[in-house]
Design a protein around this motif. Structure first.
Motif, PDB file in Angstrom:
ATOM      1  N   SER A 196       0.713  -1.074  -0.406  1.00 23.24           N
ATOM      2  CA  SER A 196       0.038  -0.418   0.096  1.00 23.24           C
ATOM      3  C   SER A 196       0.653   1.030  -0.360  1.00 23.24           C
ATOM      4  O   SER A 196       0.701   2.071  -0.457  1.00 23.24           O
ATOM      5  CB  SER A 196      -0.791  -0.258   1.023  1.00 23.24           C
ATOM      6  OG  SER A 196      -1.679  -0.928   1.309  1.00 23.24           O
ATOM      7  N   GLY A 197       2.078   1.368   0.576  1.00 21.69           N
ATOM      8  CA  GLY A 197       2.755   2.189   0.890  1.00 21.69           C
ATOM      9  C   GLY A 197       3.614   2.697  -0.402  1.00 21.69           C
ATOM     10  O   GLY A 197       3.894   3.833  -1.309  1.00 21.69           O
ATOM     11  N   MET A 198       4.241   1.228  -0.587  1.00 14.10           N
ATOM     12  CA  MET A 198       4.488   1.518  -2.400  1.00 14.10           C
ATOM     13  C   MET A 198       3.622   2.505  -3.571  1.00 14.10           C
ATOM     14  O   MET A 198       3.909   2.775  -4.774  1.00 14.10           O
ATOM     15  CB  MET A 198       4.864   0.427  -3.078  1.00 14.10           C
ATOM     16  CG  MET A 198       5.999  -0.997  -2.006  1.00 14.10           C
ATOM     17  SD  MET A 198       6.947  -1.909  -2.141  1.00 14.10           S
ATOM     18  CE  MET A 198       7.389  -2.160  -3.925  1.00 14.10           C
ATOM     19  N   PHE A 199       2.325   1.836  -3.269  1.00 13.65           N
ATOM     20  CA  PHE A 199       1.429   2.172  -3.766  1.00 13.65           C
ATOM     21  C   PHE A 199       1.538   3.640  -3.824  1.00 13.65           C
ATOM     22  O   PHE A 199       1.311   4.329  -4.361  1.00 13.65           O
ATOM     23  CB  PHE A 199      -0.049   1.691  -4.236  1.00 13.65           C
ATOM     24  CG  PHE A 199      -1.337   2.073  -4.964  1.00 13.65           C
ATOM     25  CD1 PHE A 199      -1.196   1.469  -6.257  1.00 13.65           C
ATOM     26  CD2 PHE A 199      -2.176   2.806  -4.676  1.00 13.65           C
ATOM     27  CE1 PHE A 199      -2.004   2.548  -7.441  1.00 13.65           C
ATOM     28  CE2 PHE A 199      -2.736   3.054  -5.493  1.00 13.65           C
ATOM     29  CZ  PHE A 199      -2.792   2.670  -6.888  1.00 13.65           C
ATOM     30  N   LEU A 200       0.923   3.963  -2.507  1.00 14.68           N
ATOM     31  CA  LEU A 200       0.883   5.342  -2.057  1.00 14.68           C
ATOM     32  C   LEU A 200       1.918   6.282  -2.804  1.00 14.68           C
ATOM     33  O   LEU A 200       1.262   7.566  -3.458  1.00 14.68           O
ATOM     34  CB  LEU A 200      -0.121   5.796  -1.130  1.00 14.68           C
ATOM     35  CG  LEU A 200      -1.148   5.149  -0.390  1.00 14.68           C
ATOM     36  CD1 LEU A 200      -0.993   4.937   0.623  1.00 14.68           C
ATOM     37  CD2 LEU A 200      -2.085   5.748  -1.388  1.00 14.68           C
ATOM     38  N   SER A 201       3.276   6.075  -2.967  1.00 15.77           N
ATOM     39  CA  SER A 201       4.791   6.817  -3.371  1.00 15.77           C
ATOM     40  C   SER A 201       4.572   6.669  -4.629  1.00 15.77           C
ATOM     41  O   SER A 201       5.036   7.717  -4.821  1.00 15.77           O
ATOM     42  CB  SER A 201       5.014   6.403  -2.397  1.00 15.77           C
ATOM     43  OG  SER A 201       5.072   5.914  -0.971  1.00 15.77           O
ATOM     44  N   GLY A 202       4.002   5.161  -5.686  1.00 20.18           N
ATOM     45  CA  GLY A 202       4.620   5.330  -7.098  1.00 20.18           C
ATOM     46  C   GLY A 202       3.265   5.333  -7.765  1.00 20.18           C
ATOM     47  O   GLY A 202       3.640   6.975  -8.960  1.00 20.18           O
ATOM     48  N   PHE A 203       2.322   6.194  -6.701  1.00 17.76           N
ATOM     49  CA  PHE A 203       0.751   6.292  -8.156  1.00 17.76           C
ATOM     50  C   PHE A 203       1.261   7.639  -8.937  1.00 17.76           C
ATOM     51  O   PHE A 203       0.907   7.866  -9.891  1.00 17.76           O
ATOM     52  CB  PHE A 203      -0.664   6.050  -7.288  1.00 17.76           C
ATOM     53  CG  PHE A 203      -1.239   6.541  -8.455  1.00 17.76           C
ATOM     54  CD1 PHE A 203      -2.000   5.008  -8.995  1.00 17.76           C
ATOM     55  CD2 PHE A 203      -2.568   7.787  -8.198  1.00 17.76           C
ATOM     56  CE1 PHE A 203      -2.730   6.593 -10.374  1.00 17.76           C
ATOM     57  CE2 PHE A 203      -3.811   7.958  -9.049  1.00 17.76           C
ATOM     58  CZ  PHE A 203      -3.834   6.955  -9.617  1.00 17.76           C
ATOM     59  N   PRO A 204       0.950   8.835  -7.479  1.00 14.42           N
ATOM     60  CA  PRO A 204       1.818  10.162  -8.142  1.00 14.42           C
ATOM     61  C   PRO A 204       2.662  10.626  -9.245  1.00 14.42           C
ATOM     62  O   PRO A 204       2.130  11.004 -10.641  1.00 14.42           O
ATOM     63  CB  PRO A 204       1.683  10.881  -7.133  1.00 14.42           C
ATOM     64  CG  PRO A 204       1.291  10.321  -5.762  1.00 14.42           C
ATOM     65  CD  PRO A 204       1.162   8.578  -6.515  1.00 14.42           C
ATOM     66  N   LEU A 205       3.583   9.874  -9.130  1.00 17.12           N
ATOM     67  CA  LEU A 205       4.873   9.596  -9.668  1.00 17.12           C
ATOM     68  C   LEU A 205       4.410   9.046 -11.597  1.00 17.12           C
ATOM     69  O   LEU A 205       4.267   9.763 -12.742  1.00 17.12           O
ATOM     70  CB  LEU A 205       6.172   8.731  -9.436  1.00 17.12           C
ATOM     71  CG  LEU A 205       6.384   9.743  -8.243  1.00 17.12           C
ATOM     72  CD1 LEU A 205       7.831   8.997  -7.942  1.00 17.12           C
ATOM     73  CD2 LEU A 205       7.309  11.039  -8.837  1.00 17.12           C
ATOM     74  N   ALA A 206       3.640   7.986 -11.144  1.00 19.64           N
ATOM     75  CA  ALA A 206       2.629   6.498 -12.309  1.00 19.64           C
ATOM     76  C   ALA A 206       2.251   7.908 -13.386  1.00 19.64           C
ATOM     77  O   ALA A 206       2.104   8.191 -14.342  1.00 19.64           O
ATOM     78  CB  ALA A 206       3.160   5.325 -11.933  1.00 19.64           C
TER      79      ALA A 206
END
Length: 321
Positions: free
Chosen positions: A263-273
């Motif tokens: 979840s943390g990886m998704f929340l951190s990576g989604f804005p950049l993606a």
């Protein structure tokens, strides 16, 4: 019109990672396989190399990266390269970084129209970052394998001690029976003891080099028994149970926190993606706001929130066992 440049950047970086692994396997082949059944030390001895020569070669490999921590760029990855026991020398790794940076620069020059300074900076980042990620992955895998092998190795020592073998012979048996990576490490300790080095000191040096708490427990237990006496077999039997219990608890914690980590990886990576996706699908999306006075401050605020998010999520899921 969709801009292909972000995709090209990603493909070039993936190519850098694949190229590193390919070069490593081409140069060293099966000799650097981490989980080979016949450990590397025994394989070298079987080829006819003398015990002293093999010990000297392995000790050189095990210390070469930490001894090069004074090199500015190399200091970033010296400790991880040592944990991974990378067969490349520090100078070879630096040349590899430079070569990959040149290859990335050539790819960026052919595939993109980015300005020269940006291409140069990105190429250097890909060369250094690609090697760093590759070494970091190798180090994690090797340390994980040693952690998994250690309880069985200690229990093998206990059985050897209970049938009357001295501790040095018990370590020698572990060096012969256990596969890599722990087998070669224990073999070096057995050889050092044969040439006069204190066993507790060798175990402590190995624990510090690997930065493993369980190995520190083993080194302390052996050192205390050497100075104060006692039943080493019983001490190591209790230590093996503790190490195995810690390993099981670590696996359980890892399973429990897996969802939170992803979840943390998704929340951190989604804005950049999302940012990359928007620029790929609609390159002119931000043109109307780029020139406003609030654009740069807003970007800095968003970057700050992302950094705080990464730090908080990492802190919440980084449970020490």
């Amino acid at each position: 019109m969709i801009s292909p440049e972000p995709i090209i950047y990603g493909l070039i970086f993936v190519s850098v990672l694949v190229l590193v692994e390919g070069i490593y396997l081409t140069v060293f082949g099966k000799s650097i396989t981490a989980n080979r059944k016949v450990n590397r030390r025994l394989a070298l001895l079987e080829k006819g190399a003398g015990r002293e020569h093999v010990l000297e070669q392995l000790r050189k490999e095990m210390s070469q990266h930490l001894n090069s921590r004074g090199i500015p760029i190399y200091s970033l990855l010296a400790a991880k390269a040592q944990k991974a026991n990378i067969a490349f020398t520090p100078s070879q790794l630096l040349m590899l970084m430079a070569g990959l940076a040149v290859a990335a620069f050539a790819g960026l020059t052919i595939g993109t129209s980015t300005s020269l300074p940006i291409r140069a900076v990105v190429a250097v980042g890909m060369g250094v970052g690609g090697v760093y990620l590759w070494i970091n992955n190798k180090a994690k895998k090797r340390i994980s394998m040693i952690e998994e092998q250690l309880p069985d190795a200690v229990e093998l020592m206990v059985r050897s001690l209970r049938v009357g073998h001295p501790f040095s012979a018990a370590v020698g048996i572990v060096a012969k029976e256990v596969s890599d990576p722990l087998g070669t490490e224990m073999g070096v300790i057995a050889d050092e003891a044969a040439y006069g080095r204190d066993m507790g000191e060798s175990l402590k040096a190995m624990a510090e080099r690997m930065d493993m708490q369980d190995l520190r427990f083993l080194a302390v237990a052996v050192t205390i028994q050497q100075t104060s006496g006692g039943n080493l077999a019983e001490i190591l039997d209790g230590l093996a149970k503790v190490i195995r219990a810690r390993f099981k608890l670590f696996r359980r914690v890892k399973a429990i926190t897996a969802e939170a980590k992803w979840s943390g990886m998704f929340l951190s990576g989604f804005p950049l993606a999302a940012l990359v996706g928007i620029n790929v699908l609609q390159p002119n999306y931000y043109d109307q706001v780029k020139t406003t006075s609030l654009f740069i401050p807003a970007c800095l605020v968003v970057a700050g929130f992302l950094a705080v998010n990464i730090f908080v999520m990492k802190t919440l899921t980084n449970i020490k066992v």
